[in-house]
Design a protein around this motif. Structure first.
Motif, PDB file in Angstrom:
ATOM      1  N   PHE A 220       0.767  -1.248  -0.044  1.00 16.99           N
ATOM      2  CA  PHE A 220       0.067  -0.210  -0.140  1.00 16.99           C
ATOM      3  C   PHE A 220       1.066   1.158  -0.046  1.00 16.99           C
ATOM      4  O   PHE A 220       1.949   1.248   0.440  1.00 16.99           O
ATOM      5  CB  PHE A 220      -0.783  -0.056   1.318  1.00 16.99           C
ATOM      6  CG  PHE A 220      -1.785  -1.057   1.216  1.00 16.99           C
ATOM      7  CD1 PHE A 220      -2.888  -1.162   0.791  1.00 16.99           C
ATOM      8  CD2 PHE A 220      -1.453  -2.313   2.135  1.00 16.99           C
ATOM      9  CE1 PHE A 220      -3.941  -2.519   0.865  1.00 16.99           C
ATOM     10  CE2 PHE A 220      -2.186  -3.453   2.148  1.00 16.99           C
ATOM     11  CZ  PHE A 220      -3.465  -3.484   1.465  1.00 16.99           C
ATOM     12  N   ASN A 221       0.316   2.358  -0.563  1.00 18.92           N
ATOM     13  CA  ASN A 221       1.065   3.653  -0.509  1.00 18.92           C
ATOM     14  C   ASN A 221       0.285   4.651  -0.636  1.00 18.92           C
ATOM     15  O   ASN A 221      -0.941   4.511  -0.822  1.00 18.92           O
ATOM     16  CB  ASN A 221       1.968   3.849  -1.802  1.00 18.92           C
ATOM     17  CG  ASN A 221       1.204   4.078  -2.974  1.00 18.92           C
ATOM     18  OD1 ASN A 221       0.911   2.999  -3.728  1.00 18.92           O
ATOM     19  ND2 ASN A 221       1.168   5.233  -3.507  1.00 18.92           N
ATOM     20  N   ASP A 247      -2.421  17.691  -3.657  1.00 16.19           N
ATOM     21  CA  ASP A 247      -2.435  16.593  -4.124  1.00 16.19           C
ATOM     22  C   ASP A 247      -2.353  15.280  -3.158  1.00 16.19           C
ATOM     23  O   ASP A 247      -1.582  15.428  -2.137  1.00 16.19           O
ATOM     24  CB  ASP A 247      -1.274  16.129  -5.222  1.00 16.19           C
ATOM     25  CG  ASP A 247      -1.202  16.969  -6.555  1.00 16.19           C
ATOM     26  OD1 ASP A 247      -0.639  18.129  -6.218  1.00 16.19           O
ATOM     27  OD2 ASP A 247      -1.521  16.601  -7.498  1.00 16.19           O
ATOM     28  N   TRP A 248      -3.290  14.493  -3.309  1.00 11.48           N
ATOM     29  CA  TRP A 248      -3.371  13.143  -2.432  1.00 11.48           C
ATOM     30  C   TRP A 248      -3.239  11.932  -3.595  1.00 11.48           C
ATOM     31  O   TRP A 248      -3.759  11.998  -4.457  1.00 11.48           O
ATOM     32  CB  TRP A 248      -4.402  13.402  -1.702  1.00 11.48           C
ATOM     33  CG  TRP A 248      -4.586  13.873  -0.459  1.00 11.48           C
ATOM     34  CD1 TRP A 248      -4.870  14.986   0.001  1.00 11.48           C
ATOM     35  CD2 TRP A 248      -3.873  13.543   0.757  1.00 11.48           C
ATOM     36  NE1 TRP A 248      -4.904  15.673   0.980  1.00 11.48           N
ATOM     37  CE2 TRP A 248      -4.120  14.561   1.663  1.00 11.48           C
ATOM     38  CE3 TRP A 248      -3.276  12.425   1.177  1.00 11.48           C
ATOM     39  CZ2 TRP A 248      -3.848  14.606   3.033  1.00 11.48           C
ATOM     40  CZ3 TRP A 248      -2.813  12.447   2.486  1.00 11.48           C
ATOM     41  CH2 TRP A 248      -3.003  13.404   3.488  1.00 11.48           C
ATOM     42  N   GLN A 249      -2.354  11.118  -2.927  1.00 13.76           N
ATOM     43  CA  GLN A 249      -2.548   9.916  -3.819  1.00 13.76           C
ATOM     44  C   GLN A 249      -2.610   8.608  -2.830  1.00 13.76           C
ATOM     45  O   GLN A 249      -1.813   8.632  -1.986  1.00 13.76           O
ATOM     46  CB  GLN A 249      -1.282   9.721  -4.770  1.00 13.76           C
ATOM     47  CG  GLN A 249      -1.538   8.236  -5.417  1.00 13.76           C
ATOM     48  CD  GLN A 249      -0.451   8.162  -6.499  1.00 13.76           C
ATOM     49  OE1 GLN A 249       0.615   7.574  -6.246  1.00 13.76           O
ATOM     50  NE2 GLN A 249      -0.612   8.611  -7.893  1.00 13.76           N
ATOM     51  N   VAL A 250      -3.498   7.541  -3.087  1.00 14.61           N
ATOM     52  CA  VAL A 250      -3.482   6.441  -2.584  1.00 14.61           C
ATOM     53  C   VAL A 250      -3.427   5.313  -3.577  1.00 14.61           C
ATOM     54  O   VAL A 250      -3.911   5.622  -4.621  1.00 14.61           O
ATOM     55  CB  VAL A 250      -4.717   6.212  -1.550  1.00 14.61           C
ATOM     56  CG1 VAL A 250      -4.703   7.115  -0.417  1.00 14.61           C
ATOM     57  CG2 VAL A 250      -5.968   6.497  -2.387  1.00 14.61           C
ATOM     58  N   GLY A 251      -2.764   4.171  -3.031  1.00 14.63           N
ATOM     59  CA  GLY A 251      -2.516   3.027  -4.161  1.00 14.63           C
ATOM     60  C   GLY A 251      -2.217   1.703  -3.423  1.00 14.63           C
ATOM     61  O   GLY A 251      -1.917   1.603  -2.333  1.00 14.63           O
ATOM     62  N   VAL A 252      -2.368   0.642  -4.414  1.00 14.95           N
ATOM     63  CA  VAL A 252      -2.326  -0.777  -3.876  1.00 14.95           C
ATOM     64  C   VAL A 252      -1.579  -1.596  -4.871  1.00 14.95           C
ATOM     65  O   VAL A 252      -2.077  -1.355  -5.940  1.00 14.95           O
ATOM     66  CB  VAL A 252      -3.324  -1.370  -3.378  1.00 14.95           C
ATOM     67  CG1 VAL A 252      -4.523  -1.446  -4.351  1.00 14.95           C
ATOM     68  CG2 VAL A 252      -3.168  -2.744  -2.921  1.00 14.95           C
ATOM     69  N   GLN A 263      -1.506  -3.010 -10.112  1.00 13.58           N
ATOM     70  CA  GLN A 263      -1.479  -1.711  -9.423  1.00 13.58           C
ATOM     71  C   GLN A 263      -2.638  -0.883  -9.749  1.00 13.58           C
ATOM     72  O   GLN A 263      -2.980  -0.708 -10.959  1.00 13.58           O
ATOM     73  CB  GLN A 263      -0.049  -1.131  -9.719  1.00 13.58           C
ATOM     74  CG  GLN A 263       0.005   0.265  -8.835  1.00 13.58           C
ATOM     75  CD  GLN A 263       1.050   1.118  -9.053  1.00 13.58           C
ATOM     76  OE1 GLN A 263       1.511   1.772 -10.104  1.00 13.58           O
ATOM     77  NE2 GLN A 263       2.382   0.936  -8.281  1.00 13.58           N
ATOM     78  N   LEU A 264      -3.173  -0.278  -8.610  1.00 13.95           N
ATOM     79  CA  LEU A 264      -4.616   0.562  -8.684  1.00 13.95           C
ATOM     80  C   LEU A 264      -4.366   1.848  -7.779  1.00 13.95           C
ATOM     81  O   LEU A 264      -3.537   1.835  -6.706  1.00 13.95           O
ATOM     82  CB  LEU A 264      -5.686  -0.268  -8.279  1.00 13.95           C
ATOM     83  CG  LEU A 264      -6.865   0.642  -8.375  1.00 13.95           C
ATOM     84  CD1 LEU A 264      -7.346   1.098  -9.551  1.00 13.95           C
ATOM     85  CD2 LEU A 264      -7.949  -0.051  -7.381  1.00 13.95           C
ATOM     86  N   ALA A 265      -4.060   2.774  -8.520  1.00 13.99           N
ATOM     87  CA  ALA A 265      -3.689   4.170  -7.809  1.00 13.99           C
ATOM     88  C   ALA A 265      -5.021   5.208  -7.928  1.00 13.99           C
ATOM     89  O   ALA A 265      -5.577   5.201  -9.302  1.00 13.99           O
ATOM     90  CB  ALA A 265      -2.294   4.780  -8.162  1.00 13.99           C
ATOM     91  N   TYR A 266      -5.209   6.154  -7.006  1.00 15.30           N
ATOM     92  CA  TYR A 266      -6.154   7.080  -7.136  1.00 15.30           C
ATOM     93  C   TYR A 266      -5.297   8.565  -6.885  1.00 15.30           C
ATOM     94  O   TYR A 266      -4.793   8.472  -5.657  1.00 15.30           O
ATOM     95  CB  TYR A 266      -7.620   6.901  -6.294  1.00 15.30           C
ATOM     96  CG  TYR A 266      -8.171   8.185  -6.348  1.00 15.30           C
ATOM     97  CD1 TYR A 266      -9.045   8.695  -7.177  1.00 15.30           C
ATOM     98  CD2 TYR A 266      -8.194   8.889  -4.960  1.00 15.30           C
ATOM     99  CE1 TYR A 266      -9.603   9.909  -6.843  1.00 15.30           C
ATOM    100  CE2 TYR A 266      -8.756  10.022  -4.575  1.00 15.30           C
ATOM    101  CZ  TYR A 266      -9.587  10.569  -5.677  1.00 15.30           C
ATOM    102  OH  TYR A 266     -10.425  11.645  -5.562  1.00 15.30           O
ATOM    103  N   THR A 267      -5.518   9.492  -7.598  1.00 15.69           N
ATOM    104  CA  THR A 267      -4.978  10.889  -7.326  1.00 15.69           C
ATOM    105  C   THR A 267      -5.971  11.998  -7.197  1.00 15.69           C
ATOM    106  O   THR A 267      -6.709  12.025  -8.164  1.00 15.69           O
ATOM    107  CB  THR A 267      -3.884  11.170  -8.240  1.00 15.69           C
ATOM    108  OG1 THR A 267      -2.801  10.144  -8.319  1.00 15.69           O
ATOM    109  CG2 THR A 267      -2.971  12.493  -7.875  1.00 15.69           C
ATOM    110  N   ARG A 268      -5.998  12.757  -6.372  1.00 18.65           N
ATOM    111  CA  ARG A 268      -7.047  14.009  -6.153  1.00 18.65           C
ATOM    112  C   ARG A 268      -5.927  15.100  -6.410  1.00 18.65           C
ATOM    113  O   ARG A 268      -4.896  15.300  -5.581  1.00 18.65           O
ATOM    114  CB  ARG A 268      -7.460  13.957  -4.810  1.00 18.65           C
ATOM    115  CG  ARG A 268      -8.716  14.929  -4.588  1.00 18.65           C
ATOM    116  CD  ARG A 268      -9.459  15.102  -3.227  1.00 18.65           C
ATOM    117  NE  ARG A 268     -10.354  16.047  -3.026  1.00 18.65           N
ATOM    118  CZ  ARG A 268     -10.272  17.321  -2.680  1.00 18.65           C
ATOM    119  NH1 ARG A 268      -8.813  17.594  -2.385  1.00 18.65           N
ATOM    120  NH2 ARG A 268     -11.093  18.110  -2.666  1.00 18.65           N
TER     121      ARG A 268
END
Length: 441
Positions: A220-221, A247-252, A263-268
């Motif tokens: 996780f990141n 910016d925020w980013q979360v991913g796995v 890999q899946l990541a979401y960035t706002r």
């Protein structure tokens, strides 16, 4: 978590100008995350490097469009006194120049292509860069990079009309660095970057944490970035204008099988402040912009080669919707040599305040209604784009390796699947190249 510089520049182009968070200065135009010729490792958190590395790169970008006058004569270009960095267009992967800037005078020369169609040159970029990674014991690593972008050419101040071309020349200097602390199954990274041009200053801070599960199959990141920019265009339409990007980013990252890594990541991305392009005519954009980006990547090991597939979805409150699909295949050529063909397709809709080309209007090119937000920037129109390229990497010795890469880019409203496009804009073409060398010690 960082994309390549060209991809970050692509996002920055529709944001206005300046580097997006997480940008690795001048990593050229390589597709992110293409695996090498080895089976995917478990999705563990980063490990401290065993060796120091130093990498040199020289990259270039050259773009052109059809000559709307259909002649091979020189088209006069206006001159702007300023500076700027060419960036690739679209919410997630295109190719026109960023804010038109200048410092030179002269003309933009047309030529005739092999098909017999006259073309006119636009922006050119030459960018030398150096990156260093140093292990500091078993638990720390320090990384740094620097680049100098030399930009020149011409860019339209509205649509792609050659009559609006402004010649420009500038040099952008950028540095970044980051420090990473490694734990047994976790890592923590803090970084900073700065970029300066004649009319633009940018400062960035970032932080990222990564942690892996006990079986090392899932990582996780989460990341956070802050960018603060100051704009001082030579046109003096604004002085010390400010822009902030948060910016925020979360991913796995998940190892599903021995051969499959996903890999899946979401960035706002939240922007506010001065978001206009000061070198575009009749350009008035909202003072805020909120974008959401979802990225999915899949690396599959085929036994003697590696296949990489990626998809990116972009959605923002300016009305831009974008989809990008990319594919790369890393193939062994000989001992230690890898050949990687790559293909990318991008489509996007127009911003809701984009004004389509209407040459029949009595006020053309000025919009008939300028009471609200307007833009004539082709990067915010609806279009499609295709990029095709290949990269060759080979060992020179036990400690040295080299690589070369070239890509061709084509942007055309007829390639889109979203929006109504803009048939009055000439298609844009570009060649992007890179040569590099890496030393481990």
């Amino acid at each position: 978590m960082a994309a390549t510089a060209w991809e970050e520049a692509a996002v920055a182009a529709t944001e206005g100008r300046g580097p997006a968070w997480g940008r690795i200065v001048l990593a050229a135009c390589a597709l992110p995350g293409v695996v090498g010729l080895a089976a995917p490792r478990p999705a563990r958190a980063d490990e401290a490097p065993e060796k120091a590395t130093i990498e040199f790169k020289l990259s270039g970008y050259n773009e052109w469009q059809n000559d709307s006058s259909h002649s091979s004569s020189s088209a006069s270009g206006s001159s702007v006194t300023s500076g700027g960095i060419a960036t690739i267009s679209a919410a997630s992967g295109g190719g026109s120049t960023g804010g038109t800037t200048g410092g030179s005078t002269g003309t933009t020369t047309s030529s005739t292509s092999s098909s017999g169609r006259a073309t006119v040159g636009r922006a050119k970029v030459i960018s030398p860069a150096i990156a260093v990674r140093l292990p500091l014991g078993r638990e720390w690593a320090l990384e740094g990079a620097g680049t100098v972008d030399r930009v020149s050419g011409a860019s339209p101040t509205y649509y792609a009309d050659q009559s609006s071309f402004a010649n420009f020349e500038d040099t952008r200097r950028a540095i970044d660095g980051k420090l990473t602390r490694y734990f047994r199954r976790q890592s923590l990274t803090v970084g900073g970057a700065r970029s300066t041009e004649a009319d633009y200053r940018s400062r960035t801070l970032s932080a990222e944490g990564r942690w892996a599960t006990e079986d090392q199959n899932t990582t996780f990141n989460v990341g956070r970035g802050w960018t603060r920019d100051v704009v001082n265009p030579s046109t003096q339409v604004v002085v010390d204008a400010r822009k902030a990007v948060d910016d925020w980013q979360v991913g796995v990252t998940q190892a599903f099988t021995r051969d499959d890594l996903v890999q899946l990541a979401y960035t706002r991305i939240q922007q506010q402040g001065y978001l206009n392009d000061p070198y575009k005519d009749w350009d008035s954009r909202p003072g805020t912009r909120l974008a959401h980006v979802v990225q999915l990547r899949w690396n599959h090991w085929l036994g003697d080669s590696a296949l990489k597939w990626g998809y990116r979805w972009w959605h923002d409150d300016w009305g831009v919707r974008a989809h990008t699909v990319e594919l790369a295949w890393a193939l062994p050529v000989s001992d230690g040599t890898t050949f990687t063909p790559e293909l990318r397709w991008h489509t996007q809709s127009a911003a809701r305040f984009y004004v389509p080309v209407d040459t029949s209007s009595a006020t053309y090119p000025q919009p008939a209604d300028t009471s609200g937000y307007t833009t004539l920037d082709q990067r915010l129109s609806a279009f499609g784009a295709i990029t095709a390229g290949a990269k060759l990497e080979w060992p020179v010795s036990d400690s040295w390796s080299a690589n070369v890469k070239a890509s061709y880019y084509r942007q055309d409203s007829r390639l889109r699947l979203l929006g109504t496009g803009s048939s009055g804009i000439e298609p844009l073409s570009a060649v992007i190249w890179q040569v590099g060398a890496k030393h481990s010690f």
